[in-house]
Design an enzyme around this catalytic site. Sequence first.
Site, mmCIF file in Angstrom:
data_model
loop_
_atom_site.group_PDB
_atom_site.id
_atom_site.type_symbol
_atom_site.label_atom_id
_atom_site.label_comp_id
_atom_site.label_asym_id
_atom_site.label_seq_id
_atom_site.Cartn_x
_atom_site.Cartn_y
_atom_site.Cartn_z
ATOM 1 C CE1 TYR A 86 -3.976 2.154 0.611
ATOM 2 C CE2 TYR A 86 -2.615 3.211 2.292
ATOM 3 C CZ TYR A 86 -3.751 3.193 1.499
ATOM 4 O OH TYR A 86 -4.663 4.225 1.590
ATOM 5 C CE LYS A 89 -3.599 5.021 -1.659
ATOM 6 N NZ LYS A 89 -4.654 5.505 -2.559
HETATM 7 P P1 NAI Z 1 -13.452 2.407 0.678
HETATM 8 O O1 NAI Z 1 -12.975 0.996 0.719
HETATM 9 O O2 NAI Z 1 -14.559 2.814 1.603
HETATM 10 O O3 NAI Z 1 -13.899 2.781 -0.817
HETATM 11 C C1 NAI Z 1 -13.123 2.447 -1.922
HETATM 12 C C2 NAI Z 1 -14.031 2.260 -3.119
HETATM 13 O O4 NAI Z 1 -13.210 1.864 -4.219
HETATM 14 C C3 NAI Z 1 -15.073 1.154 -2.908
HETATM 15 O O5 NAI Z 1 -16.356 1.616 -3.297
HETATM 16 C C4 NAI Z 1 -14.566 0.042 -3.806
HETATM 17 O O6 NAI Z 1 -15.612 -0.786 -4.343
HETATM 18 C C5 NAI Z 1 -13.853 0.800 -4.883
HETATM 19 N N1 NAI Z 1 -12.873 -0.031 -5.590
HETATM 20 C C6 NAI Z 1 -11.991 -0.901 -5.046
HETATM 21 N N2 NAI Z 1 -11.285 -1.525 -5.999
HETATM 22 C C7 NAI Z 1 -11.732 -1.040 -7.187
HETATM 23 C C8 NAI Z 1 -11.397 -1.301 -8.532
HETATM 24 N N3 NAI Z 1 -10.467 -2.209 -8.869
HETATM 25 N N4 NAI Z 1 -12.044 -0.617 -9.501
HETATM 26 C C9 NAI Z 1 -13.003 0.278 -9.179
HETATM 27 N N5 NAI Z 1 -13.358 0.572 -7.916
HETATM 28 C C10 NAI Z 1 -12.734 -0.088 -6.937
HETATM 29 O O7 NAI Z 1 -12.146 3.298 0.888
HETATM 30 P P2 NAI Z 1 -11.980 4.828 1.368
HETATM 31 O O8 NAI Z 1 -11.589 4.831 2.800
HETATM 32 O O9 NAI Z 1 -13.140 5.643 0.946
HETATM 33 O O10 NAI Z 1 -10.682 5.230 0.526
HETATM 34 C C11 NAI Z 1 -10.718 5.948 -0.680
HETATM 35 C C12 NAI Z 1 -9.302 6.326 -1.082
HETATM 36 O O11 NAI Z 1 -8.702 7.077 -0.041
HETATM 37 C C13 NAI Z 1 -8.393 5.117 -1.328
HETATM 38 O O12 NAI Z 1 -7.521 5.400 -2.405
HETATM 39 C C14 NAI Z 1 -7.615 5.012 -0.029
HETATM 40 O O13 NAI Z 1 -6.377 4.387 -0.219
HETATM 41 C C15 NAI Z 1 -7.457 6.485 0.314
HETATM 42 N N6 NAI Z 1 -7.186 6.745 1.725
HETATM 43 C C16 NAI Z 1 -8.080 6.415 2.712
HETATM 44 C C17 NAI Z 1 -7.795 6.693 4.045
HETATM 45 C C18 NAI Z 1 -8.757 6.359 5.139
HETATM 46 O O14 NAI Z 1 -8.426 6.592 6.315
HETATM 47 N N7 NAI Z 1 -9.955 5.849 4.865
HETATM 48 C C19 NAI Z 1 -6.546 7.325 4.434
HETATM 49 C C20 NAI Z 1 -5.667 7.629 3.337
HETATM 50 C C21 NAI Z 1 -6.006 7.350 2.032
#
Ligand code: NAI
Length: 255
Positions: free
Chosen positions: A163, A167
Site C-alpha cells: 500500500y 501511494k
Molecule cells: P473504501 O474501501 O470505503 O472505498 C473504496 C471504493 O473503491 C469502494 O467503493 C470500492 O468498491 C472501490 N474499488 C476498489 N477496488 C476497485 C477497482 N479495482 N475498480 C473500481 N473501484 C474499486 O475506501 P476509502 O476509505 O473511501 O478510501 C478511498 C481512497 O482514499 C483510497 O484510495 C484510499 O487508499 C485512500 N485513503 C483512505 C484513508 C482512510 O483513512 N480511509 C486514508 C488515506 C487514504
Amino acid sequence: MSKNLEGKVAIVTGAARGIGAAIARRLAEAGASVAVCDLKPEWCDETVKSLEALGVKAKGYGVNVAVSAEVDQCVKSVLADFGKIDIMVNNAGITKDGLLMRMSDDDWDAVIDVNLKGTFLFTRAVSRPMMKNKAPDGTQLGGSIINIASVVGIMGNAGQANYTASKGGVIALTKTTAKELGSRNIRCNAVAPGFIQSKMTDVLPEDVKKAYMDTIPLKRFGTVEDIAKAVAWLAGDESAYVTGQVLSVNGGMIG
Ligand code: NAI
C-alpha cells in the site's frame, strides 16, 4: 455554496461509498456533472441518486480501474454520455496488509494494480480528451486530475509495504503527469489524507486509535468531507496555478 464547477464534467472512481462518494457529492454541490465509477454499476446507484437530488446530471459506470480495456471503454462511454471530461479524481483504492516478509506476490500485485496502475490507466485515458477542451477563442482549457494518495505514502508504515509503495508511486506519478501535461493546461495534484474516520478505521482497537490521535495536533480524526473539500478546491479555478503538488489533509500529522 459557490457553483464554481457548473458546466464541468467529473469522473470519480471508487465513488460508491466512503471518500469517493463524498468527493462526488462535493463536486456536485459545486455544480459539476459526475460520472460515478465503481466495480459494479449497481453499487453506484445510491451515490447517483444523491447527486441527482442536488440537481446535477450523474450516471453510474461499472469499471475495474486495474483493467486497461475496461478503463478505456468507461472513458469512451462517459464522453458519449457527457460530451467531455474536465475533472478526473483517481480515488479507488484497496489495502491488503501484512508484514513484507510474509507478503504474497498476489497481495503485492493486487494493491499495486488497483492503486497505482489504475491511476495511470485513467490518467492516460483522459489526457487526450482533456487536451481537446478549448474555449471558443482557442484558449486551452485543459483539466484537473486529482489523485488520492495517503500520509503513509510519504512516511511509510509497517505492515503496508504494498500500500505505501503504491501511494508513494501515485505521488511520483502525479509529479510526472503535471510535468508532461502542464503545457496543455492540464493540472495534476495529489491529496494525501491522514487518519480518516470511516468503516475501515472504526473497527480499530481503542489503544491503536489513541496512538494515532496522539500524533494529530488538531486532536480529531479527519472526515470524508475534509478530503472532499480539498479535492473540490484542486478541481476548480481557485487553484489554477497549482500543479504537481501533494496536499496533506491530516490534521497536522507528520507527513
Ligand atoms: P473504501 O474501501 O470505503 O472505498 C473504496 C471504493 O473503491 C469502494 O467503493 C470500492 O468498491 C472501490 N474499488 C476498489 N477496488 C476497485 C477497482 N479495482 N475498480 C473500481 N473501484 C474499486 O475506501 P476509502 O476509505 O473511501 O478510501 C478511498 C481512497 O482514499 C483510497 O484510495 C484510499 O487508499 C485512500 N485513503 C483512505 C484513508 C482512510 O483513512 N480511509 C486514508 C488515506 C487514504
